[in-house]
Motif scaffolding. Structure first.
Motif, PDB file in Angstrom:
ATOM      1  N   PRO A  36      21.899  40.784  44.499  1.00 49.48           N
ATOM      2  CA  PRO A  36      20.931  40.975  45.110  1.00 49.48           C
ATOM      3  C   PRO A  36      20.220  40.052  46.536  1.00 49.48           C
ATOM      4  O   PRO A  36      19.886  40.590  47.305  1.00 49.48           O
ATOM      5  CB  PRO A  36      19.581  40.937  44.111  1.00 49.48           C
ATOM      6  CG  PRO A  36      20.424  40.504  42.912  1.00 49.48           C
ATOM      7  CD  PRO A  36      21.863  40.370  43.379  1.00 49.48           C
ATOM      8  N   ALA A  37      20.652  38.943  46.259  1.00 49.25           N
ATOM      9  CA  ALA A  37      20.423  37.896  47.261  1.00 49.25           C
ATOM     10  C   ALA A  37      21.490  37.377  47.809  1.00 49.25           C
ATOM     11  O   ALA A  37      21.706  36.004  47.718  1.00 49.25           O
ATOM     12  CB  ALA A  37      19.281  36.939  46.780  1.00 49.25           C
ATOM     13  N   SER A  38      22.649  37.991  48.323  1.00 47.18           N
ATOM     14  CA  SER A  38      23.880  37.589  48.713  1.00 47.18           C
ATOM     15  C   SER A  38      23.588  36.630  50.206  1.00 47.18           C
ATOM     16  O   SER A  38      22.899  36.902  50.907  1.00 47.18           O
ATOM     17  CB  SER A  38      24.767  38.560  48.953  1.00 47.18           C
ATOM     18  OG  SER A  38      24.384  39.801  49.976  1.00 47.18           O
ATOM     19  N   ASP A  39      24.475  35.659  50.289  1.00 46.45           N
ATOM     20  CA  ASP A  39      24.647  34.640  51.249  1.00 46.45           C
ATOM     21  C   ASP A  39      25.424  35.435  52.342  1.00 46.45           C
ATOM     22  O   ASP A  39      26.598  35.299  52.083  1.00 46.45           O
ATOM     23  CB  ASP A  39      24.830  33.321  50.556  1.00 46.45           C
ATOM     24  CG  ASP A  39      24.940  32.238  51.894  1.00 46.45           C
ATOM     25  OD1 ASP A  39      24.823  32.680  53.259  1.00 46.45           O
ATOM     26  OD2 ASP A  39      25.353  31.131  51.454  1.00 46.45           O
ATOM     27  N   GLN A  40      24.728  35.767  53.443  1.00 51.68           N
ATOM     28  CA  GLN A  40      25.637  36.459  54.492  1.00 51.68           C
ATOM     29  C   GLN A  40      26.728  35.573  55.107  1.00 51.68           C
ATOM     30  O   GLN A  40      27.751  35.683  55.332  1.00 51.68           O
ATOM     31  CB  GLN A  40      24.846  37.194  55.591  1.00 51.68           C
ATOM     32  CG  GLN A  40      24.100  38.247  54.811  1.00 51.68           C
ATOM     33  CD  GLN A  40      24.970  39.423  54.395  1.00 51.68           C
ATOM     34  OE1 GLN A  40      26.023  39.841  54.737  1.00 51.68           O
ATOM     35  NE2 GLN A  40      24.460  39.774  52.985  1.00 51.68           N
ATOM     36  N   LEU A  41      26.354  34.352  55.114  1.00 49.62           N
ATOM     37  CA  LEU A  41      27.161  33.271  55.851  1.00 49.62           C
ATOM     38  C   LEU A  41      28.348  33.151  55.074  1.00 49.62           C
ATOM     39  O   LEU A  41      29.457  32.963  55.496  1.00 49.62           O
ATOM     40  CB  LEU A  41      26.361  32.062  56.103  1.00 49.62           C
ATOM     41  CG  LEU A  41      27.144  30.846  56.759  1.00 49.62           C
ATOM     42  CD1 LEU A  41      27.913  31.279  58.028  1.00 49.62           C
ATOM     43  CD2 LEU A  41      26.380  29.815  57.070  1.00 49.62           C
ATOM     44  N   GLN A  42      27.989  32.913  53.641  1.00 50.69           N
ATOM     45  CA  GLN A  42      29.165  32.640  52.665  1.00 50.69           C
ATOM     46  C   GLN A  42      29.902  33.896  52.723  1.00 50.69           C
ATOM     47  O   GLN A  42      31.209  33.819  52.458  1.00 50.69           O
ATOM     48  CB  GLN A  42      28.537  32.434  51.325  1.00 50.69           C
ATOM     49  CG  GLN A  42      29.649  32.305  50.201  1.00 50.69           C
ATOM     50  CD  GLN A  42      30.565  30.888  50.528  1.00 50.69           C
ATOM     51  OE1 GLN A  42      30.158  30.109  51.250  1.00 50.69           O
ATOM     52  NE2 GLN A  42      31.588  30.774  49.772  1.00 50.69           N
ATOM     53  N   LEU A  43      29.643  35.245  52.698  1.00 56.70           N
ATOM     54  CA  LEU A  43      30.204  36.424  52.773  1.00 56.70           C
ATOM     55  C   LEU A  43      31.251  36.478  53.964  1.00 56.70           C
ATOM     56  O   LEU A  43      32.684  36.684  53.678  1.00 56.70           O
ATOM     57  CB  LEU A  43      29.234  37.524  52.854  1.00 56.70           C
ATOM     58  CG  LEU A  43      29.874  39.111  52.321  1.00 56.70           C
ATOM     59  CD1 LEU A  43      30.623  39.000  51.354  1.00 56.70           C
ATOM     60  CD2 LEU A  43      28.969  39.904  52.482  1.00 56.70           C
ATOM     61  N   ALA A  44      30.761  36.044  54.982  1.00 51.43           N
ATOM     62  CA  ALA A  44      31.705  36.122  56.208  1.00 51.43           C
ATOM     63  C   ALA A  44      32.549  34.857  56.053  1.00 51.43           C
ATOM     64  O   ALA A  44      33.877  35.385  56.465  1.00 51.43           O
ATOM     65  CB  ALA A  44      30.795  35.746  57.458  1.00 51.43           C
ATOM     66  N   ARG A  45      32.477  33.800  55.414  1.00 50.02           N
ATOM     67  CA  ARG A  45      33.173  32.813  55.612  1.00 50.02           C
ATOM     68  C   ARG A  45      34.626  33.414  54.521  1.00 50.02           C
ATOM     69  O   ARG A  45      35.742  33.291  54.892  1.00 50.02           O
ATOM     70  CB  ARG A  45      32.835  31.397  54.903  1.00 50.02           C
ATOM     71  CG  ARG A  45      32.290  30.903  55.824  1.00 50.02           C
ATOM     72  CD  ARG A  45      31.428  29.531  55.272  1.00 50.02           C
ATOM     73  NE  ARG A  45      30.585  29.020  56.464  1.00 50.02           N
ATOM     74  CZ  ARG A  45      29.656  28.088  56.211  1.00 50.02           C
ATOM     75  NH1 ARG A  45      29.242  27.884  54.917  1.00 50.02           N
ATOM     76  NH2 ARG A  45      28.847  27.292  56.945  1.00 50.02           N
ATOM     77  N   LEU A  46      34.089  33.983  53.207  1.00 51.57           N
ATOM     78  CA  LEU A  46      35.042  34.435  52.452  1.00 51.57           C
ATOM     79  C   LEU A  46      35.936  35.438  53.025  1.00 51.57           C
ATOM     80  O   LEU A  46      37.318  35.635  53.052  1.00 51.57           O
ATOM     81  CB  LEU A  46      34.472  35.203  51.079  1.00 51.57           C
ATOM     82  CG  LEU A  46      33.994  33.858  50.365  1.00 51.57           C
ATOM     83  CD1 LEU A  46      33.185  34.745  48.866  1.00 51.57           C
ATOM     84  CD2 LEU A  46      35.001  32.962  49.641  1.00 51.57           C
ATOM     85  N   LYS A  47      35.348  36.473  53.886  1.00 52.25           N
ATOM     86  CA  LYS A  47      36.197  37.416  54.594  1.00 52.25           C
ATOM     87  C   LYS A  47      36.986  36.495  55.455  1.00 52.25           C
ATOM     88  O   LYS A  47      38.270  37.522  55.785  1.00 52.25           O
ATOM     89  CB  LYS A  47      35.183  38.240  55.254  1.00 52.25           C
ATOM     90  CG  LYS A  47      34.513  39.485  54.246  1.00 52.25           C
ATOM     91  CD  LYS A  47      33.752  40.497  54.864  1.00 52.25           C
ATOM     92  CE  LYS A  47      33.006  41.243  53.985  1.00 52.25           C
ATOM     93  NZ  LYS A  47      32.050  42.298  54.836  1.00 52.25           N
ATOM     94  N   LYS A  48      36.756  35.849  56.469  1.00 51.26           N
ATOM     95  CA  LYS A  48      37.696  35.229  57.274  1.00 51.26           C
ATOM     96  C   LYS A  48      38.690  34.544  56.678  1.00 51.26           C
ATOM     97  O   LYS A  48      39.697  34.647  57.030  1.00 51.26           O
ATOM     98  CB  LYS A  48      36.637  34.323  58.182  1.00 51.26           C
ATOM     99  CG  LYS A  48      37.353  33.592  59.381  1.00 51.26           C
ATOM    100  CD  LYS A  48      36.394  32.701  60.300  1.00 51.26           C
ATOM    101  CE  LYS A  48      37.093  32.487  61.347  1.00 51.26           C
ATOM    102  NZ  LYS A  48      36.080  31.738  62.236  1.00 51.26           N
ATOM    103  N   ARG A  49      38.465  33.721  55.350  1.00 54.14           N
ATOM    104  CA  ARG A  49      39.566  33.051  54.556  1.00 54.14           C
ATOM    105  C   ARG A  49      40.490  34.299  54.256  1.00 54.14           C
ATOM    106  O   ARG A  49      41.576  33.974  54.279  1.00 54.14           O
ATOM    107  CB  ARG A  49      38.962  32.422  53.339  1.00 54.14           C
ATOM    108  CG  ARG A  49      39.853  31.724  52.636  1.00 54.14           C
ATOM    109  CD  ARG A  49      40.609  30.516  53.039  1.00 54.14           C
ATOM    110  NE  ARG A  49      41.638  30.288  52.325  1.00 54.14           N
ATOM    111  CZ  ARG A  49      42.776  29.786  52.326  1.00 54.14           C
ATOM    112  NH1 ARG A  49      43.019  29.713  53.711  1.00 54.14           N
ATOM    113  NH2 ARG A  49      43.677  29.168  51.597  1.00 54.14           N
ATOM    114  N   LYS A  50      40.079  35.187  53.861  1.00 52.07           N
ATOM    115  CA  LYS A  50      41.069  36.524  53.281  1.00 52.07           C
ATOM    116  C   LYS A  50      41.737  36.888  54.465  1.00 52.07           C
ATOM    117  O   LYS A  50      43.057  37.206  54.276  1.00 52.07           O
ATOM    118  CB  LYS A  50      40.037  37.564  52.710  1.00 52.07           C
ATOM    119  CG  LYS A  50      40.967  38.703  51.934  1.00 52.07           C
ATOM    120  CD  LYS A  50      39.846  39.626  51.529  1.00 52.07           C
ATOM    121  CE  LYS A  50      40.810  40.929  51.182  1.00 52.07           C
ATOM    122  NZ  LYS A  50      39.910  42.094  50.860  1.00 52.07           N
TER     123      LYS A  50
END
Length: 70
Positions: A36-50
């Protein structure tokens, strides 16, 4: 075991680790995405790492199975 076989074994082992990490990142990204309160910056970092892992997997696969122009 000759040098080429050892290199191929090391590459195969690295590929297995990267594939596992790639799958784990899939799970982490999905969990963060539906939170519900996802961290967009963390999400972007994970996607970049992937994506970096995907590129490394591709490069290592090319080492094991080089393109052969017929």
């Amino acid at each position: 075991m000759n040098n080429r076989t050892a290199d191929e074994a090391a590459i195969s082992a690295r590929l297995a680790v990267l594939r596992m990490e790639h799958r784990d990142l899939d799970d982490a990204i999905e969990a963060l995405r539906v939170a519900p309160a996802s961290d967009q910056l963390q999400l972007a970092r994970l996607k970049k790492r992937k994506l970096r892992i995907k590129d490394e997997i591709g490069a290592l696969q090319d080492l094991l199975i080089p393109d052969i122009i017929a």
